[in-house]
Each structure stands twice: as structure tokens, then as C-alpha cells.
Design a protein around this motif. Structure first.
Motif, PDB file in Angstrom:
ATOM      1  N   ALA A  63       0.824  -1.212   0.000  1.00  0.00           N
ATOM      2  CA  ALA A  63       0.000   0.000   0.000  1.00  0.00           C
ATOM      3  C   ALA A  63       0.859   1.263   0.000  1.00  0.00           C
ATOM      4  O   ALA A  63       0.577   2.229  -0.730  1.00  0.00           O
ATOM      5  N   ALA A  64       1.921   1.274   0.794  1.00  0.00           N
ATOM      6  CA  ALA A  64       2.787   2.458   0.861  1.00  0.00           C
ATOM      7  C   ALA A  64       3.490   2.705  -0.467  1.00  0.00           C
ATOM      8  O   ALA A  64       3.659   3.854  -0.899  1.00  0.00           O
ATOM      9  N   ALA A  67       0.941   4.153  -2.833  1.00  0.00           N
ATOM     10  CA  ALA A  67       0.664   5.548  -2.474  1.00  0.00           C
ATOM     11  C   ALA A  67       1.777   6.468  -2.952  1.00  0.00           C
ATOM     12  O   ALA A  67       1.523   7.573  -3.463  1.00  0.00           O
ATOM     13  N   ARG A  68       3.009   6.025  -2.800  1.00  0.00           N
ATOM     14  CA  ARG A  68       4.147   6.828  -3.254  1.00  0.00           C
ATOM     15  C   ARG A  68       4.109   7.010  -4.779  1.00  0.00           C
ATOM     16  O   ARG A  68       4.370   8.094  -5.299  1.00  0.00           O
ATOM     17  N   LEU A  71       1.403   9.592  -5.692  1.00  0.00           N
ATOM     18  CA  LEU A  71       1.814  10.967  -5.378  1.00  0.00           C
ATOM     19  C   LEU A  71       2.897  11.456  -6.328  1.00  0.00           C
ATOM     20  O   LEU A  71       2.912  12.623  -6.729  1.00  0.00           O
ATOM     21  N   ARG A  82      -9.798   7.719  -7.239  1.00  0.00           N
ATOM     22  CA  ARG A  82      -9.550   6.784  -6.145  1.00  0.00           C
ATOM     23  C   ARG A  82      -8.929   5.510  -6.709  1.00  0.00           C
ATOM     24  O   ARG A  82      -9.206   5.109  -7.845  1.00  0.00           O
ATOM     25  N   ALA A  85      -5.121   0.380  -3.223  1.00  0.00           N
ATOM     26  CA  ALA A  85      -3.691   0.316  -2.927  1.00  0.00           C
ATOM     27  C   ALA A  85      -3.322  -0.904  -2.091  1.00  0.00           C
ATOM     28  O   ALA A  85      -2.198  -1.375  -2.149  1.00  0.00           O
ATOM     29  N   CYS A  86      -4.286  -1.403  -1.325  1.00  0.00           N
ATOM     30  CA  CYS A  86      -4.015  -2.519  -0.410  1.00  0.00           C
ATOM     31  C   CYS A  86      -4.147  -3.853  -1.150  1.00  0.00           C
ATOM     32  O   CYS A  86      -5.220  -4.138  -1.722  1.00  0.00           O
ATOM     33  N   LEU A 282      -7.155   4.839  -1.765  1.00  0.00           N
ATOM     34  CA  LEU A 282      -6.153   5.880  -1.967  1.00  0.00           C
ATOM     35  C   LEU A 282      -6.706   6.925  -2.926  1.00  0.00           C
ATOM     36  O   LEU A 282      -7.382   6.580  -3.893  1.00  0.00           O
ATOM     37  N   THR A 283      -6.447   8.207  -2.657  1.00  0.00           N
ATOM     38  CA  THR A 283      -6.816   9.259  -3.601  1.00  0.00           C
ATOM     39  C   THR A 283      -5.545   9.890  -4.153  1.00  0.00           C
ATOM     40  O   THR A 283      -4.458   9.717  -3.617  1.00  0.00           O
ATOM     41  N   ASN A 284      -5.717  10.641  -5.242  1.00  0.00           N
ATOM     42  CA  ASN A 284      -4.575  11.347  -5.823  1.00  0.00           C
ATOM     43  C   ASN A 284      -4.473  12.776  -5.310  1.00  0.00           C
ATOM     44  O   ASN A 284      -3.791  13.608  -5.893  1.00  0.00           O
ATOM     45  N   ARG A 288      -3.795  14.116   0.630  1.00  0.00           N
ATOM     46  CA  ARG A 288      -4.193  12.768   1.034  1.00  0.00           C
ATOM     47  C   ARG A 288      -5.541  12.749   1.732  1.00  0.00           C
ATOM     48  O   ARG A 288      -5.849  11.831   2.508  1.00  0.00           O
TER      49      ARG A 288
END
Length: 408
Positions: A63-64, A67-68, A71, A82, A85-86, A282-284, A288
């Protein structure tokens, strides 16, 4: 030396000639400085699934990591999107979709706006054939790298599914596209309406245009235009909880039972596959933030994965693609005031005809429009189409006016 070789039998000569012909076909382009010939491409919907023991084992980003990536790829002021991510959520969604679980050929899966591709990889690992429709070129390098590492199981297309077949005409600039061009390029062929589902579409309805998108999709479904020219296209969409409540509302639930409720329930089998809190996605957004839309009257704490499968019998009886727009406008008028009496609405279209029509259908004369079931509205419409009292001109002017002024 050739004369010294033993003469093969008839079957042997055929095998030798076939082998020589294949070798010549392969060598000819190379001798001419051209790339080798590739086998003719089959339609995506005609491809068979992988054998279970040959399935991919693609690594899913954590997920991290996803997310990176989002971003890093975000533009200064991007439209809100949306993403899943998980990896655990992606696997739960895949299980709900039942992709890769059947035997034999499967519908092709069109994934809308895959972004970091967590769900994409999960679907591929399950054996699904995926077309990734991505409108943000920032995500292309990773998706195309994945595409190139596979053997036709994934295809990446620069396209925004929710901008297919815009109103008007003229030249089209990607990521907007005509569905006919998209499906032709993918080798997806049209099938009869009563055939099995040829395509599954997965994605998130655009948050700021959620209601308008639902209206656009229901119009083209009843017309059998756009994507529905190719058959009963199955939608598997994440929608807000409040819109899900509207889609599945029952008669008497006056806050949520609306024209969209009747039209979607008449046209489709609707099934809730999965419900997840907004915080799971997750959103863009650079901040956050969750950007949860407000809702005053209906609960809206989750995103709902909803399957909408068009009914095989939608265009039986008196319902046709020709009169379906009249049916839509009839429903819109009846549900505009859900506490008004249905007989009054009928009499406004054909004076003193409502009582007779309701008696024939065994519908109480004192019923209000918000208490009639979708199947009863369909029976009512078909009876009006057969009736001599109700000329087809009863809604023509309003159909003409409204269908051209709906803001998609």
C-alpha cells in the motif's frame, strides 16, 4: 543427394511440403528486411483462460509503495480519483468479481483507470485477460512495462472510459474515444442481446459526475447504443453508498426511490459485491484527504462495489430500442412527485383513461407513484403502448425536449 533419399509416402510428402512452406513464410520477410509475420490476432473475448497451473505470480505493490507512486505521478490539479492500494483489498475485490473462476472462454475485463495497477496485477494473477483503460499518461511507463513482460494477457490503452461516445460529432482527441473504435481495435465482436456477457467493466464512477454518469449509462443501455451495441456489457462499479441506496431502493422509500431506481432495476440485475469504508482507498489528492461527498438524507460511509448485469429479457414484450426513450420519460414524470396519485398522471396524458387501465392491470386506483414496483411500471407502459386511448404522441414533445437537455 536428393535423388538418393527414399521417397516418402503421400502423408510424408504433405508433412514435408507443409514444413517447407512454413519455413519459407518465416524466412521471406527476414530476407526482405521486414519483421517476421505474427499469427492473426483473435478477438479478446474468444481467448481461452490460462491453465490453472500456468497462472502468473506477479508481485503486488504494498500500500505504501502504491501511495508513493500515485503521489509521484500526480499532476498539479488533477481530477479526483480513487485507487485500490491494499493488496488484501484487491484480492477481496477479485474474489467478488469471480474473474478467472470459470472454465473455458471468459469475458474480457476492461479495467477503468487502473493507476498504480494493484488490482490489475491481482486480476492477471487470477488468469483474467485485462484491458487497462488509463487516461493519465503518468501511469503509462509502469503499465506498459507490465504489458511488455506478458504475452497478450494485458493490453494498455490510452482511453477514458467515462468519455466514450461524447455528445456531438467531429474529430476525437484521446483519451476521449468512440466505443466502436475501441472495441474494433481490441477485436471485441458484437453478440446477440440474449447471449452471455461478452465484457466485464471494472472501475470507480467519477465522484463529481456520479449521478450524470448513471443517467448516461441507462440511456445508452435502453437504446442499445455505445458499448451496449456489443451485447449485455456487465458493469462492476464502485459507487457511493448513497447512490447504491438509490439504485436498489424499494417502493415506499420516498427519500431514495426515484426514477433511477425504477430504470436500473427494470434493466439490470443489481448485486452488491463488496462494501468498504472510504478510508480503505487511496486518492490522488496532494493532501491525502478522503474527499467524501456530503449526504444529508442517505447514509454515505462506504464505497460499494455493485454488479449491474443487463437482463436478457429487457427487450421482450413491448419494450424496444425505439420506444425505450418514451419509457424513460414516463418514469421521470411519474417519479417527479412520488406522493401524487398515479391515476391523475395517467388522466393528464389521456383524459378519463386511467381508471380503466389500472383496473385491467389490477393496480389500486388510489396508489401513489412512489409505491409502484418497477415491474408494474413496465407492465403499465406496455399496456399503454397497446392501448387505443394512449397515442404515442402523449410524450413525444417532452421526450424530444428532455433527451437533448440532460447534462451528461
Amino acid at each position: 543427394m536428393l535423388a538418393a533419399l527414399p521417397s516418402p509416402g503421400l502423408s510424408g510428402r504433405r508433412s514435408v511440403l507443409a514444413a517447407l512452406g512454413a519455413a519459407a513464410a518465416a524466412l521471406r520477410p527476414l530476407l526482405c528486411g521486414l519483421p517476421g509475420c505474427r499469427a492473426p490476432r483473435r478477438g479478446l473475448g474468444q481467448e481461452s483462460r490460462q491453465h490453472p497451473h500456468c497462472r502468473l505470480q506477479l508481485r503486488l505493490p504494498e500500500a505504501a509503495e502504491a501511495a508513493r507512486l500515485v503521489l509521484e505521478r500526480a499532476r498539479p490539479s488533477p481530477p479526483l480519483r480513487r485507487f485500490i492500494a491494499c493488496p488484501d483489498l484487491a484480492r477481496a475485490v477479485r474474489a467478488s468479481l469471480e474473474c478467472g473462476s470459470a472454465h473455458g472462454p471468459e469475458p474480457v475485463v476492461l479495467e477503468c483507470q487502473p493507476g498504480p495497477g494493484v488490482l490489475t496485477r491481482t486480476l492477471l494473477n487470477a488468469g483474467a485477460r485485462v484491458v487497462a483503460l488509463e487516461s493519465d499518461k503518468a501511469f503509462f511507463p509502469d503499465l506498459q512495462s507490465l504489458e511488455n513482460s506478458l504475452h497478450g494477457q494485458l493490453e494498455v490503452v490510452y482511453c477514458d472510459f467515462f468519455r466514450l461516445d461524447p455528445l456531438g460529432c467531429g474529430s476525437m482527441k484521446p483519451p476521449a474515444m468512440y466505443s466502436e473504435k475501441l472495441f474494433e481495435n481490441l477485436g471485441i465482436l458484437a453478440v446477440p442481446w440474449t447471449a452471455d456477457v461478452p465484457v466485464k467493466i471494472i472501475g470507480f464512477l467519477p465522484q463529481k459526475k456520479e449521478r450524470n454518469t448513471l443517467w448516461k449509462l441507462i440511456f445508452v443501455m435502453y437504446e442499445r447504443s455505445s458499448i451496449y451495441r456489443y451485447g449485455r456489457i456487465e458493469l462492476n462499479m464502485f459507487v457511493s453508498e448513497k447512490e447504491y441506496k438509490v439504485l436498489t431502493a424499494k417502493p415506499g422509500e420516498l427519500r431514495s426511490y426515484q426514477a433511477l431506481s425504477v430504470l436500473w432495476q427494470t434493466a439490470c440485475e443489481i448485486k452488491l459485491l463488496h462494501m468498504e469504508p472510504w478510508s480503505s482507498f487511496l486518492t490522488n489528492s496532494k493532501t491525502r484527504g478522503l474527499a467524501i461527498p456530503k449526504s444529508m438524507l442517505l447514509p454515505n460511509n462506504h464505497l460499494c462495489l455493485v454488479r449491474m448485469t443487463p437482463r436478457r429479457n429487457l427487450f421482450t414484450g413491448g419494450m424496444t430500442t425505439t420506444n425505450s426513450s418514451t419509457f424513460i420519460l414516463m418514469i421521470k414524470q411519474c417519479l417527479a412527485k412520488r406522493k401524487s396519485k398515479l391515476i391523475d398522471r395517467l388522466n393528464s396524458w389521456s383524459p378519463d383513461s386511467g381508471s380503466k387501465l389500472l383496473r385491467e392491470l389490477e393496480i389500486p386506483e388510489n396508489i401513489v407513484t412512489g409505491n409502484l414496483y418497477p415491474e408494474e411500471y413496465r407492465r403499465l407502459f406496455e399496456a399503454m403502448e397497446r392501448s387505443k386511448e394512449f397515442s404515442q404522441s402523449w410524450l413525444y414533445d417532452e421526450v424530444f425536449e428532455n433527451t437533448r437537455n440532460i447534462n451528461f
